[in-house]
Motif scaffolding. Sequence first.
Motif, short mmCIF file in Angstrom:
data_model
loop_
_atom_site.label_atom_id
_atom_site.label_comp_id
_atom_site.label_asym_id
_atom_site.label_seq_id
_atom_site.Cartn_x
_atom_site.Cartn_y
_atom_site.Cartn_z
N ASP A 77 0.87 -1.18 0.00
CA ASP A 77 0.00 0.00 0.00
C ASP A 77 0.90 1.23 0.00
OD1 ASP A 77 0.85 0.40 2.65
OD2 ASP A 77 -0.99 -0.41 3.52
N ASP A 78 0.36 2.40 0.24
CA ASP A 78 1.18 3.62 0.21
C ASP A 78 2.27 3.64 1.27
OD1 ASP A 78 -0.31 4.57 -1.90
OD2 ASP A 78 -1.63 5.80 -0.64
N HIS A 79 2.07 2.90 2.36
CA HIS A 79 3.01 2.92 3.48
C HIS A 79 4.14 1.89 3.33
CE1 HIS A 79 4.32 3.86 7.52
NE2 HIS A 79 4.27 2.58 7.84
N GLY A 80 3.82 0.71 2.76
CA GLY A 80 4.85 -0.31 2.64
C GLY A 80 4.30 -1.68 2.34
N LEU A 81 5.06 -2.71 2.72
CA LEU A 81 4.67 -4.10 2.52
C LEU A 81 3.94 -4.59 3.77
CD1 LEU A 81 4.83 -6.78 0.90
CD2 LEU A 81 7.00 -7.22 2.12
N PHE A 82 2.64 -4.80 3.62
CA PHE A 82 1.81 -5.24 4.74
C PHE A 82 1.67 -6.75 4.66
CE2 PHE A 82 -2.19 -6.07 6.97
CZ PHE A 82 -1.95 -5.38 8.14
N VAL A 83 1.87 -7.43 5.82
CA VAL A 83 1.81 -8.89 5.85
C VAL A 83 0.91 -9.37 6.98
CG1 VAL A 83 4.09 -9.19 4.81
CG2 VAL A 83 3.89 -9.06 7.29
N LYS A 84 0.31 -10.53 6.77
CA LYS A 84 -0.48 -11.22 7.80
C LYS A 84 -0.01 -12.67 7.82
CE LYS A 84 -4.74 -8.53 7.43
NZ LYS A 84 -6.20 -8.61 7.25
N GLY A 85 0.15 -13.21 9.03
CA GLY A 85 0.61 -14.58 9.13
C GLY A 85 0.14 -15.26 10.39
N ARG A 86 0.52 -16.54 10.50
CA ARG A 86 0.14 -17.37 11.66
C ARG A 86 1.37 -18.07 12.21
NH1 ARG A 86 -2.40 -21.70 9.23
NH2 ARG A 86 -1.79 -20.86 7.22
N PHE A 87 1.46 -18.12 13.53
CA PHE A 87 2.49 -18.93 14.17
C PHE A 87 2.07 -20.39 14.10
CE2 PHE A 87 3.29 -14.87 16.32
CZ PHE A 87 4.65 -14.79 16.19
N ILE A 88 3.04 -21.29 13.95
CA ILE A 88 2.73 -22.71 13.97
C ILE A 88 2.80 -23.22 15.40
CG2 ILE A 88 3.44 -23.16 11.60
CD1 ILE A 88 6.15 -24.08 12.63
N ASP A 89 2.31 -24.41 15.62
CA ASP A 89 2.23 -24.97 16.97
C ASP A 89 3.46 -25.82 17.28
OD1 ASP A 89 1.28 -25.55 19.46
OD2 ASP A 89 -0.13 -27.08 18.79
N THR A 90 4.61 -25.13 17.46
CA THR A 90 5.83 -25.79 17.92
C THR A 90 6.32 -25.05 19.16
OG1 THR A 90 7.32 -24.36 16.64
CG2 THR A 90 6.51 -26.38 15.55
N GLU A 91 7.19 -25.68 19.91
CA GLU A 91 7.69 -25.06 21.14
C GLU A 91 8.39 -23.73 20.84
OE1 GLU A 91 10.84 -26.08 24.70
OE2 GLU A 91 9.80 -27.74 23.72
N GLN A 92 9.27 -23.70 19.82
CA GLN A 92 10.00 -22.48 19.50
C GLN A 92 9.04 -21.38 19.03
OE1 GLN A 92 13.14 -21.67 20.02
NE2 GLN A 92 12.92 -19.65 19.12
N SER A 93 8.11 -21.74 18.18
CA SER A 93 7.15 -20.76 17.66
C SER A 93 6.33 -20.15 18.79
CB SER A 93 6.23 -21.43 16.64
OG SER A 93 5.25 -20.54 16.20
N GLN A 94 5.85 -20.97 19.68
CA GLN A 94 5.03 -20.48 20.78
C GLN A 94 5.85 -19.64 21.77
OE1 GLN A 94 1.57 -20.63 20.70
NE2 GLN A 94 2.24 -21.21 18.65
N TYR A 95 7.12 -19.98 21.91
CA TYR A 95 8.04 -19.19 22.74
C TYR A 95 8.17 -17.77 22.14
CZ TYR A 95 12.53 -17.52 24.51
OH TYR A 95 13.53 -16.77 25.05
#
Length: 188
Positions: A77-95
């Motif tokens: 958009d005019d401001h920059g690169l906008f992203v949406k995502g999801r964390f996966i269900d692993t110990e490191q990800s949840q940490y």
Amino acid sequence: MVIYSKSFSIKSFADGTDGTGTIEGYASTFGGAGDRTGDIIAPGAFKASIEAGIKPKMFWDHDKSQVIGVWDELSEDDHGLFVKGRFIDTEQSQYVRKLVVMGAIDAMSIGFFVKKATRNMDGTRTILETELFEISIVPIPINTEALITDAKSFDAYKSLDAAPDYTDDLNILNRHLSDLKSFLQKGK
């Protein structure tokens, strides 16, 4: 070929219905005076990657052995690169997710190949086209304005007694941050 990384802000964070959590924000912003490395990202720099359907990897601190989620949406958009995502269900990800919710981690950083750029008279470089391959959650961004602007709380623990003890992990993270700050200060 040189690989570059740039850091930007996390706009919001929410727990997903599956408990893994979602995240969104600007992985890159356009224009400005340049980041700590003197780079300026031009509008349209990610257009080719988006149009090609590239789904960059979500890493923890640019470590390709630590995949912590997936990026579902990318748009400019005019401001920059906008992203949406999801964390996966692993110990490191949840940490990492918990560190984001706590406010201990508050930035993203992009990894890319420069396809087209120009050198400016003031010594900065304007990046016109990239090949985006990863967007990391990071403790210290290259862009000093890369801060979370909105985060939703995580209410998984009803009391502090039920919460896991991350003291050792936070001590390791603090040492890592201290080493990184020292490294960055030497470059000034």
